[in-house]
Enzyme design. Structure first.
Site, PDB file in Angstrom:
ATOM      1  N   HIS A   1     -13.422  -0.425   6.333  1.00 18.11           N
ATOM      2  CA  HIS A   1     -12.327   0.080   5.492  1.00 18.11           C
ATOM      3  C   HIS A   1     -11.371  -1.061   5.123  1.00 18.11           C
ATOM      4  O   HIS A   1     -11.046  -1.253   3.950  1.00 18.11           O
ATOM      5  CB  HIS A   1     -11.572   1.210   6.209  1.00 18.11           C
ATOM      6  CG  HIS A   1     -10.396   1.712   5.437  1.00 18.11           C
ATOM      7  ND1 HIS A   1     -10.321   2.982   4.914  1.00 18.11           N
ATOM      8  CD2 HIS A   1      -9.228   1.096   5.069  1.00 18.11           C
ATOM      9  CE1 HIS A   1      -9.174   3.129   4.259  1.00 18.11           C
ATOM     10  NE2 HIS A   1      -8.484   1.991   4.352  1.00 18.11           N
ATOM     11  N   GLU A   2     -10.933  -1.816   6.137  1.00 19.86           N
ATOM     12  CA  GLU A   2      -9.978  -2.906   5.886  1.00 19.86           C
ATOM     13  C   GLU A   2     -10.623  -4.009   5.051  1.00 19.86           C
ATOM     14  O   GLU A   2     -10.012  -4.562   4.143  1.00 19.86           O
ATOM     15  CB  GLU A   2      -9.438  -3.477   7.198  1.00 19.86           C
ATOM     16  CG  GLU A   2      -8.667  -2.487   8.062  1.00 19.86           C
ATOM     17  CD  GLU A   2      -7.635  -1.689   7.283  1.00 19.86           C
ATOM     18  OE1 GLU A   2      -7.037  -2.239   6.341  1.00 19.86           O
ATOM     19  OE2 GLU A   2      -7.440  -0.508   7.605  1.00 19.86           O
TER      20      GLU A   2
ATOM     21  N   GLN B   1      -2.535  -5.213   0.795  1.00 19.89           N
ATOM     22  CA  GLN B   1      -1.660  -4.038   0.872  1.00 19.89           C
ATOM     23  C   GLN B   1      -0.190  -4.398   1.038  1.00 19.89           C
ATOM     24  O   GLN B   1       0.672  -3.532   0.896  1.00 19.89           O
ATOM     25  CB  GLN B   1      -2.074  -3.130   2.036  1.00 19.89           C
ATOM     26  CG  GLN B   1      -3.449  -2.497   1.848  1.00 19.89           C
ATOM     27  CD  GLN B   1      -3.793  -1.612   3.021  1.00 19.89           C
ATOM     28  OE1 GLN B   1      -4.298  -2.083   4.032  1.00 19.89           O
ATOM     29  NE2 GLN B   1      -3.509  -0.317   2.915  1.00 19.89           N
TER      30      GLN B   1
ATOM     31  N   GLY C   1      -4.984  -0.155  10.885  1.00 18.10           N
ATOM     32  CA  GLY C   1      -5.445  -1.366  10.215  1.00 18.10           C
ATOM     33  C   GLY C   1      -4.592  -1.626   8.989  1.00 18.10           C
ATOM     34  O   GLY C   1      -4.015  -0.692   8.422  1.00 18.10           O
TER      35      GLY C   1
ATOM     36  N   HIS D   1     -10.634  -3.676   1.319  1.00 12.97           N
ATOM     37  CA  HIS D   1      -9.389  -4.052   0.632  1.00 12.97           C
ATOM     38  C   HIS D   1      -9.454  -5.502   0.143  1.00 12.97           C
ATOM     39  O   HIS D   1      -8.853  -5.848  -0.874  1.00 12.97           O
ATOM     40  CB  HIS D   1      -8.182  -3.892   1.554  1.00 12.97           C
ATOM     41  CG  HIS D   1      -7.714  -2.468   1.698  1.00 12.97           C
ATOM     42  ND1 HIS D   1      -7.272  -1.710   0.631  1.00 12.97           N
ATOM     43  CD2 HIS D   1      -7.603  -1.668   2.784  1.00 12.97           C
ATOM     44  CE1 HIS D   1      -6.910  -0.505   1.056  1.00 12.97           C
ATOM     45  NE2 HIS D   1      -7.109  -0.450   2.367  1.00 12.97           N
TER      46      HIS D   1
ATOM     47  N   CYS E   1      -5.586   6.079   4.166  1.00  9.85           N
ATOM     48  CA  CYS E   1      -5.190   4.699   3.862  1.00  9.85           C
ATOM     49  C   CYS E   1      -3.690   4.665   3.617  1.00  9.85           C
ATOM     50  O   CYS E   1      -3.164   5.531   2.915  1.00  9.85           O
ATOM     51  CB  CYS E   1      -5.944   4.227   2.615  1.00  9.85           C
ATOM     52  SG  CYS E   1      -5.555   2.543   2.124  1.00  9.85           S
ATOM     53  N   LEU E   2      -3.006   3.669   4.181  1.00  7.18           N
ATOM     54  CA  LEU E   2      -1.552   3.571   3.989  1.00  7.18           C
ATOM     55  C   LEU E   2      -1.193   3.401   2.512  1.00  7.18           C
ATOM     56  O   LEU E   2      -0.095   3.758   2.098  1.00  7.18           O
ATOM     57  CB  LEU E   2      -0.996   2.390   4.792  1.00  7.18           C
ATOM     58  CG  LEU E   2      -1.064   2.538   6.317  1.00  7.18           C
ATOM     59  CD1 LEU E   2      -0.619   1.240   6.996  1.00  7.18           C
ATOM     60  CD2 LEU E   2      -0.235   3.712   6.801  1.00  7.18           C
TER      61      LEU E   2
HETATM   62 NI    NI Z   1      -6.684   1.212   3.530  1.00  6.11          NI
END
Ligand code: NI
Length: 188
Positions: free
Chosen positions: A140-141, A50, A45, A144, A98-99
């Protein structure tokens, strides 16, 4: 094209992202680029903040997790102007990463059911209910878009222990196979 990923500590990750209009300039390309950047960095995701864009879009493709979670095999979707209108069910713990926080994984509690309204890539309106892993990844996404990082949801004792790790990550002390933007670096 792929974008560099904004790293923990950058103020854009803490902003509440804005809805967009249907004729948002370059929307099709942006959704493509979000998918491409997500695949390139091997995430399941990715949310627009991000990559440095404070707008309410995220993309998901659960395929890499499908071996363990078959329900995710065809779970590929762009969520535009996403708004969760209901959360319910038991809080369940699960390991997340998380990236934007390379190298760190922690247990996070989340609700098991959600209802979410959004537009897809072709601007069809959706009002959907998800549960299980799909609900987990979406939440989660989605967080953000509201300036929330998964580490905010780790239990308080554990979170204190994470503080120095997060500090180090925000200073660039991590290894990642993708380009990044550190706090203090300009988003192009
Ligand atoms: Ni994340």
């Amino acid at each position: 094209m792929t974008y560099p990923i904004v790293v923990y500590g950058h103020p854009i990750l803490r902003k509440v992202a804005e809805d967009i209009e249907k004729d948002h300039p370059g929307l099709d390309q942006l959704v493509k680029d979000l998918f491409e950047t997500m695949y390139h960095s091997e995430g399941v995701g990715l949310a627009a903040p991000q990559i440095g864009k404070s707008i309410r879009i995220f993309v998901i493709d659960g395929k890499p997790m499908a071996e363990d979670e078959p329900e995710l095999a065809n779970f590929k979707m762009a969520f535009i102007n996403a708004h969760i209108v209901e959360k319910s069910g038991e809080l369940k713990p699960m390991n997340e990463g998380c990236l934007s926080i390379p190298g760190l994984r922690e247990e996070v509690n989340r609700e098991s059911h959600i209802r979410i309204k959004f537009f897809d890539q072709d601007w069809n309106p959706h009002d959907e209910i998800y549960d299980g892993y799909k609900a987990r990844i979406i939440q989660h996404e989605y967080d953000h878009l509201d300036g929330i990082m998964f580490t905010d949801k780790v239990n308080p004792l554990r979170r204190r222990l994470l503080k120095s790790k997060l500090m180090a990550i925000s200073k660039g002390k991590f290894e990642a196979d993708y380009r990044t933007i550190l706090p203090g670096q300009k988003i192009k």
